[in-house]
Design a protein around this motif. Structure first.
Motif, short mmCIF file in Angstrom:
data_model
loop_
_atom_site.label_atom_id
_atom_site.label_comp_id
_atom_site.label_asym_id
_atom_site.label_seq_id
_atom_site.Cartn_x
_atom_site.Cartn_y
_atom_site.Cartn_z
N ALA A 76 -3.16 32.26 22.01
CA ALA A 76 -1.76 31.95 21.74
C ALA A 76 -1.19 31.17 22.90
O ALA A 76 -1.58 31.35 24.05
CB ALA A 76 -0.95 33.23 21.52
N TRP A 77 -0.28 30.32 22.58
CA TRP A 77 0.36 29.48 23.59
C TRP A 77 1.86 29.55 23.37
O TRP A 77 2.34 29.39 22.25
CB TRP A 77 -0.16 28.05 23.46
N ILE A 78 2.62 29.84 24.41
CA ILE A 78 4.07 30.03 24.32
C ILE A 78 4.76 28.97 25.14
O ILE A 78 4.43 28.74 26.30
CB ILE A 78 4.49 31.41 24.85
N MET A 79 5.75 28.31 24.53
CA MET A 79 6.54 27.31 25.24
C MET A 79 8.02 27.51 24.98
O MET A 79 8.45 27.46 23.83
CB MET A 79 6.14 25.89 24.83
N PRO A 80 8.83 27.73 26.01
CA PRO A 80 10.28 27.82 25.83
C PRO A 80 10.88 26.41 25.69
O PRO A 80 10.43 25.47 26.34
CB PRO A 80 10.76 28.49 27.13
N VAL A 81 11.88 26.28 24.83
CA VAL A 81 12.59 25.02 24.65
C VAL A 81 14.09 25.30 24.61
O VAL A 81 14.51 26.35 24.11
CB VAL A 81 12.15 24.28 23.36
N PRO A 82 14.93 24.39 25.10
CA PRO A 82 16.36 24.67 25.19
C PRO A 82 17.11 24.60 23.87
O PRO A 82 18.28 24.99 23.80
CB PRO A 82 16.87 23.59 26.15
N GLY A 83 16.48 24.10 22.79
CA GLY A 83 17.16 23.99 21.50
C GLY A 83 16.22 24.24 20.34
O GLY A 83 15.02 24.46 20.52
N ARG A 84 16.76 24.19 19.12
CA ARG A 84 15.96 24.40 17.91
C ARG A 84 14.89 23.33 17.82
O ARG A 84 15.17 22.15 17.90
CB ARG A 84 16.89 24.37 16.69
N ALA A 85 13.65 23.75 17.63
CA ALA A 85 12.53 22.82 17.70
C ALA A 85 11.91 22.58 16.34
O ALA A 85 11.85 23.47 15.49
CB ALA A 85 11.47 23.37 18.66
N ASP A 86 11.44 21.36 16.14
CA ASP A 86 10.58 20.98 15.02
C ASP A 86 9.20 20.67 15.61
O ASP A 86 9.10 20.01 16.65
CB ASP A 86 11.12 19.77 14.28
N VAL A 87 8.16 21.12 14.91
CA VAL A 87 6.81 20.95 15.43
C VAL A 87 5.93 20.28 14.38
O VAL A 87 5.99 20.63 13.20
CB VAL A 87 6.19 22.30 15.84
N GLU A 88 5.16 19.31 14.79
CA GLU A 88 4.19 18.64 13.93
C GLU A 88 3.03 18.16 14.77
O GLU A 88 3.09 18.17 16.01
CB GLU A 88 4.85 17.46 13.20
N LEU A 89 1.97 17.75 14.11
CA LEU A 89 0.83 17.20 14.84
C LEU A 89 1.19 15.83 15.41
O LEU A 89 1.89 15.04 14.77
CB LEU A 89 -0.39 17.08 13.92
#
Length: 382
Positions: A76-89
C-alpha cells in the motif's frame, strides 16, 4: 582446515545479511508511505515525479513513477493531498519526453599536452566526462470517509478523508495492510490541516507476480492554494532517498527550502513547446494556453510553458521536516548542464599536435641555424 572454516563463516555471514534484507521492510518513498504486507519486503529504488501547476485555476497535477524491488506481491502507498483528488493512470511516454528535453549538452574541448592515459603515458581515448558548474476536524464527519475507489491497472485506488490518524490506520489494517505505529503520528499534521489522502494498493493483476521494476505512472489532480509536493512521510524511510522532480509552469520554479535534505540542484531550466505527452498533461497540445503557474500581470503569456528539473538527495530521511513548497524563481534564467569530453588535439585524428610541435620546431630551428651558419661561411669565403 582453517581455510575451510573461514569460507564457511563468510558464507554464513552473507546468508545472514541476505536474510536480514528480506525481513527489513522499507516503509517510505519520496512522496508518501510504501507499506508492504507483514511477510514481504519492498524498497523504492527511484522516484521520479512531474508537477504541473496552474495558478489561475489553483489546480495541481502530480504524475509519479516508481522503480521498486523486493518480494512483495501486494503493498500500500499513502499520499496526503491538500484537496479533493482525482486519480488516473499517467502516460509513461511523459517521462521519456522530459528526459530527452533535459538531457545534458555534450561538447568536445581539446587539450595540447598529453595526459595520463595518452601516449606515451599509456592507453588512449577520452578522459572522464565532467559536468559544467553550473483547522480543526469537523465533528460531524466520520473518522474515515471513502470518497471513491477504483481499479487502475495494477493499482487499487481509494480516495479517503480522515479526522483521526488512528482511524485511518485502522482502515488500512482492515483492508489487509499493517500501518507502522510511527506513521499514525506523522499523519496528524495533515489531519489538523484537513488534507485528504490517496491510498493505493499495489496489486499486480497477474496472480502471484511480485512488485519489481518500473511501475505504471499515476496521475493525481487536486486543488491547492500553492504548489506543493508532499514529502513529510518520507522521514520514516530507513535508507537514503533520492528525488527527481520535473516542474511545469509559466516560470522557472524552485523549492522554498531543503526540508532536511541536501540542497536541491537544478539540472535544467528552460521554455519548452507543449507537444506530445507534455501537451496532453498541460492541456496545451492544440497550442492554446490554459493557464500555468506564474506571477500576476502576465496578460497573454498564458501559453508560455517553462520546465524546471530538480534533483535532491536525502542521506538522512529522519531529518525531513515538511513538504516541498514550490515558488517562482526571481528570474526565468535558462540553464542546461554541459558535459565536456576532453580530447587530445591531433592532426587527421591520429597524429598528436604536441608530437609534431616537439619534433618539428627543433628541426625547423636547426635548419634555420644551419642555413644562417652556411650563409656566414659563404660570406667569409667571398
Amino acid at each position: 582446515m582453517r581455510g575451510k572454516q573461514r569460507i564457511l563463516g563468510l558464507v554464513v555471514a552473507l546468508l545472514a545479511l541476505q536474510l536480514g534484507s528480506l525481513i527489513s521492510p522499507a516503509y517510505a518513498c519520496g512522496c508518501g508511505a510504501m507499506i508492504p504486507d507483514r511477510a514481504s519486503r519492498i524498497g523504492v529504488q527511484r522516484e521520479t515525479s512531474v508537477v504541473h501547476w496552474d495558478a489561475r485555476s489553483r489546480t495541481e497535477q502530480i504524475v509519479m513513477r516508481f522503480s521498486v524491488r523486493g518480494t512483495a506481491r501486494e503493498a500500500a502507498w499513502i499520499m496526503p493531498v491538500p484537496g479533493r483528488a482525482d486519480v488516473e493512470l499517467g502516460d509513461p511516454y511523459l517521462f521519456e519526453e522530459l528526459r530527452e528535453l533535459t538531457a545534458p549538452e555534450h561538447r568536445t574541448r581539446h587539450y595540447f599536452w598529453p595526459r595520463s592515459g595518452d601516449w606515451p603515458f599509456g592507453g588512449g581515448g577520452d578522459s572522464a566526462a565532467a559536468p559544467a558548474p553550473g483547522a480543526a476536524p469537523d465533528a460531524a464527519a466520520p473518522p474515515v470517509g471513502v470518497v471513491g475507489r477504483e481499479r487502475l491497472g495494477d493499482f487499487d485506488v481509494a480516495r479517503l478523508t480522515a479526522t483521526d490518524p488512528d482511524a485511518l490506520r485502522d482502515w488500512l489494517d482492515d483492508n489487509g495492510f499493517e500501518l507502522p505505529e510511527r506513521l499514525s503520528g506523522e499523519l496528524r499534521p495533515y489531519v489538523e490541516q484537513k488534507w485528504e489522502y490517496v491510498a493505493v494498493r499495489l496489486a499486480p493483476e497477474e496472480r502471484g507476480a511480485a512488485l519489481y521494476g518500473t511501475l505504471d505512472p499515476l496521475r493525481i489532480t487536486f486543488t491547492s492554494e500553492r504548489p506543493v509536493y508532499p514529502m513529510r512521510l518520507s522521514r520514516l524511510a530507513t535508507t537514503p532517498q533520492s528525488l527527481g522532480l520535473y516542474v511545469l509552469s509559466e516560470h522557472r520554479m524552485e523549492p522554498r527550502g531543503t526540508i532536511g535534505g541536501d540542497a536541491p540542484e537544478v539540472t535544467y531550466a528552460g521554455e519548452i513547446a507543449a507537444e506530445g505527452a507534455v501537451g496532453e498533461l498541460t492541456g496545451r497540445g492544440s497550442g492554446e494556453g490554459n493557464g500555468g503557474g506564474g506571477r500576476e500581470g502576465d496578460g497573454d503569456r498564458g501559453a508560455r510553458l517553462f520546465l524546471t528539473a530538480v534533483e535532491q538527495e536525502f542521506p538522512e530521511p529522519g531529518r525531513i521536516d515538511g513538504d516541498h513548497e514550490l515558488r517562482a524563481a526571481n528570474a526565468d534564467t535558462p540553464y542546461r548542464q554541459v558535459v565536456f569530453h576532453d580530447r587530445l588535439l591531433t592532426i587527421g585524428g591520429e597524429v598528436p599536435v604536441w608530437l609534431v610541435t616537439a619534433v618539428g620546431v627543433p628541426a625547423v630551428a636547426s635548419a634555420l641555424l644551419w642555413g644562417l651558419r652556411r650563409r656566414r661561411a659563404v660570406r667569409s669565403a667571398a
